[in-house]
Design a protein around this motif. Sequence first.
Motif, PDB file in Angstrom:
ATOM      1  N   ARG A   1       0.831  -1.199   0.000  1.00 45.50           N
ATOM      2  CA  ARG A   1       0.000   0.000   0.000  1.00 45.50           C
ATOM      3  C   ARG A   1       0.871   1.258   0.000  1.00 45.50           C
ATOM      4  N   ILE A   2       1.881   1.280   0.843  1.00 41.59           N
ATOM      5  CA  ILE A   2       2.741   2.454   0.937  1.00 41.59           C
ATOM      6  C   ILE A   2       3.610   2.595  -0.314  1.00 41.59           C
ATOM      7  N   VAL A   3       4.163   1.507  -0.796  1.00 44.62           N
ATOM      8  CA  VAL A   3       4.967   1.561  -2.018  1.00 44.62           C
ATOM      9  C   VAL A   3       4.105   2.032  -3.189  1.00 44.62           C
ATOM     10  N   ASP A   4       2.848   1.599  -3.244  1.00 46.58           N
ATOM     11  CA  ASP A   4       1.948   2.079  -4.303  1.00 46.58           C
ATOM     12  C   ASP A   4       1.764   3.592  -4.241  1.00 46.58           C
ATOM     13  N   GLU A   5       1.714   4.150  -3.044  1.00 47.34           N
ATOM     14  CA  GLU A   5       1.606   5.607  -2.911  1.00 47.34           C
ATOM     15  C   GLU A   5       2.868   6.289  -3.426  1.00 47.34           C
ATOM     16  N   VAL A   6       4.016   5.695  -3.153  1.00 49.19           N
ATOM     17  CA  VAL A   6       5.273   6.246  -3.664  1.00 49.19           C
ATOM     18  C   VAL A   6       5.280   6.196  -5.191  1.00 49.19           C
ATOM     19  N   ILE A   7       4.844   5.083  -5.761  1.00 50.18           N
ATOM     20  CA  ILE A   7       4.800   4.956  -7.219  1.00 50.18           C
ATOM     21  C   ILE A   7       3.811   5.958  -7.812  1.00 50.18           C
ATOM     22  N   ASP A   8       2.676   6.159  -7.158  1.00 46.86           N
ATOM     23  CA  ASP A   8       1.729   7.180  -7.629  1.00 46.86           C
ATOM     24  C   ASP A   8       2.384   8.555  -7.663  1.00 46.86           C
ATOM     25  N   TYR A   9       3.188   8.864  -6.642  1.00 43.10           N
ATOM     26  CA  TYR A   9       3.920  10.135  -6.640  1.00 43.10           C
ATOM     27  C   TYR A   9       4.876  10.202  -7.837  1.00 43.10           C
ATOM     28  N   ILE A  10       5.627   9.136  -8.065  1.00 37.01           N
ATOM     29  CA  ILE A  10       6.569   9.116  -9.194  1.00 37.01           C
ATOM     30  C   ILE A  10       5.821   9.347 -10.498  1.00 37.01           C
ATOM     31  N   LYS A  11       4.693   8.697 -10.664  1.00 40.67           N
ATOM     32  CA  LYS A  11       3.872   8.898 -11.867  1.00 40.67           C
ATOM     33  C   LYS A  11       3.489  10.364 -12.022  1.00 40.67           C
TER      34      LYS A  11
END
Length: 99
Positions: free
Chosen positions: A21-31
């Motif tokens: 869940r947290i890594v997905d939030e980081v990836i969303d930021y990168i996107k």
Amino acid sequence: MNASVAIQVLPKVDGDREVVRIVDEVIDYIKSTGLHYYVGPFETTIEGDSYDQLMEIVAECQRVAIRAGAPSVSAYVKIVYKPEGGVLTIDEKVTKHHQ
């Protein structure tokens, strides 16, 4: 392109679902940065023309993980930087392996 970074963010939390869940939030930021990126199973690679911008993204990835609920976070970062340009792109490195 003169720089690329690969970042693996490891939030210190209990349970695989919470990590994801947290890594997905980081990836969303990168996107959201608008830069070209590639999500792999262990790290995400980001490329661009501004070394400073990429370093700020690396720092912000850790802050995103903390805001998402991780009490602490580790990050492993790989950096390729050529001020004059000519860094191999993500596509040049991996496209042939995904056909």
